[in-house]
Write a protein that holds these residues in place. Structure first.
Motif, mmCIF file in Angstrom:
data_model
loop_
_atom_site.group_PDB
_atom_site.id
_atom_site.type_symbol
_atom_site.label_atom_id
_atom_site.label_comp_id
_atom_site.label_asym_id
_atom_site.label_seq_id
_atom_site.Cartn_x
_atom_site.Cartn_y
_atom_site.Cartn_z
ATOM 1 N N GLY A 1 4.915 19.013 -30.034
ATOM 2 C CA GLY A 1 6.037 19.777 -30.544
ATOM 3 C C GLY A 1 5.862 20.097 -32.012
ATOM 4 O O GLY A 1 4.858 19.741 -32.624
ATOM 5 N N PRO B 1 10.700 19.991 -29.145
ATOM 6 C CA PRO B 1 9.593 19.914 -28.174
ATOM 7 C C PRO B 1 9.120 21.298 -27.745
ATOM 8 O O PRO B 1 9.903 22.239 -27.671
ATOM 9 N N PHE B 2 7.819 21.398 -27.466
ATOM 10 C CA PHE B 2 7.238 22.652 -27.006
ATOM 11 C C PHE B 2 7.589 22.904 -25.548
ATOM 12 O O PHE B 2 7.675 21.977 -24.749
ATOM 13 N N ASP B 3 7.739 24.190 -25.208
ATOM 14 C CA ASP B 3 7.854 24.562 -23.796
ATOM 15 C C ASP B 3 6.429 24.685 -23.245
ATOM 16 O O ASP B 3 5.445 24.458 -23.958
ATOM 17 N N GLY B 4 6.296 25.043 -21.968
ATOM 18 C CA GLY B 4 4.983 25.105 -21.331
ATOM 19 C C GLY B 4 3.988 26.011 -22.021
ATOM 20 O O GLY B 4 2.816 25.657 -22.203
ATOM 21 N N MET B 5 4.425 27.210 -22.427
ATOM 22 C CA MET B 5 3.533 28.163 -23.075
ATOM 23 C C MET B 5 3.057 27.623 -24.422
ATOM 24 O O MET B 5 1.872 27.678 -24.745
ATOM 25 N N LYS B 6 3.970 27.088 -25.211
ATOM 26 C CA LYS B 6 3.587 26.565 -26.521
ATOM 27 C C LYS B 6 2.647 25.375 -26.379
ATOM 28 O O LYS B 6 1.738 25.196 -27.182
ATOM 29 N N LYS B 7 2.862 24.545 -25.350
ATOM 30 C CA LYS B 7 1.944 23.427 -25.098
ATOM 31 C C LYS B 7 0.542 23.941 -24.817
ATOM 32 O O LYS B 7 -0.440 23.431 -25.361
ATOM 33 N N THR C 1 3.941 14.660 -28.796
ATOM 34 C CA THR C 1 5.087 15.172 -28.049
ATOM 35 C C THR C 1 4.700 16.208 -27.003
ATOM 36 O O THR C 1 5.197 16.091 -25.888
#
Length: 100
Positions: A79, A5-11, A77
């Protein structure tokens, strides 16, 4: 293999990219030295191994070393989905089109 899953920045980055990119294609070019590749090809050419086969093998080895290159975005996701299988396809020009 599997979803990370992505963290906040990657999202945030992925949402912006998905919103602004209509065609998921990119091209990169770079000059490279092929002396060792050329030497290898000279050795294996008599066995019927083609430049295309060597290039496909090199790409597969690079993808294995850098699995992010064999991943995809999962917008649900959100992600990154890492794929365990590596598939290299090559197109060949024939009369009337291309064949893979």
């Amino acid at each position: 293999e599997g979803l990370v899953p992505f963290d906040g920045m990657k999202k945030a980055v992925s949402n912006n990219m998905e919103a602004t990119l209509s065609t998921p294609i990119f091209r990169v070019s770079r000059d490279i030295q092929t002396d060792k590749f050329d030497e290898l090809y000279k050795k294996v050419k008599p066995d019927g191994i083609t430049v295309s086969a060597l290039l496909a093998k090199a790409v597969a080895m690079a993808v294995e070393k850098h699995p992010i290159m064999n991943s995809s975005f999962d917008p649900k996701t959100p992600g990154t989905v890492y794929n365990k299988d590596i598939n290299i396809a090559m197109a060949v020009a024939i009369d009337g089109g291309l064949i893979t």
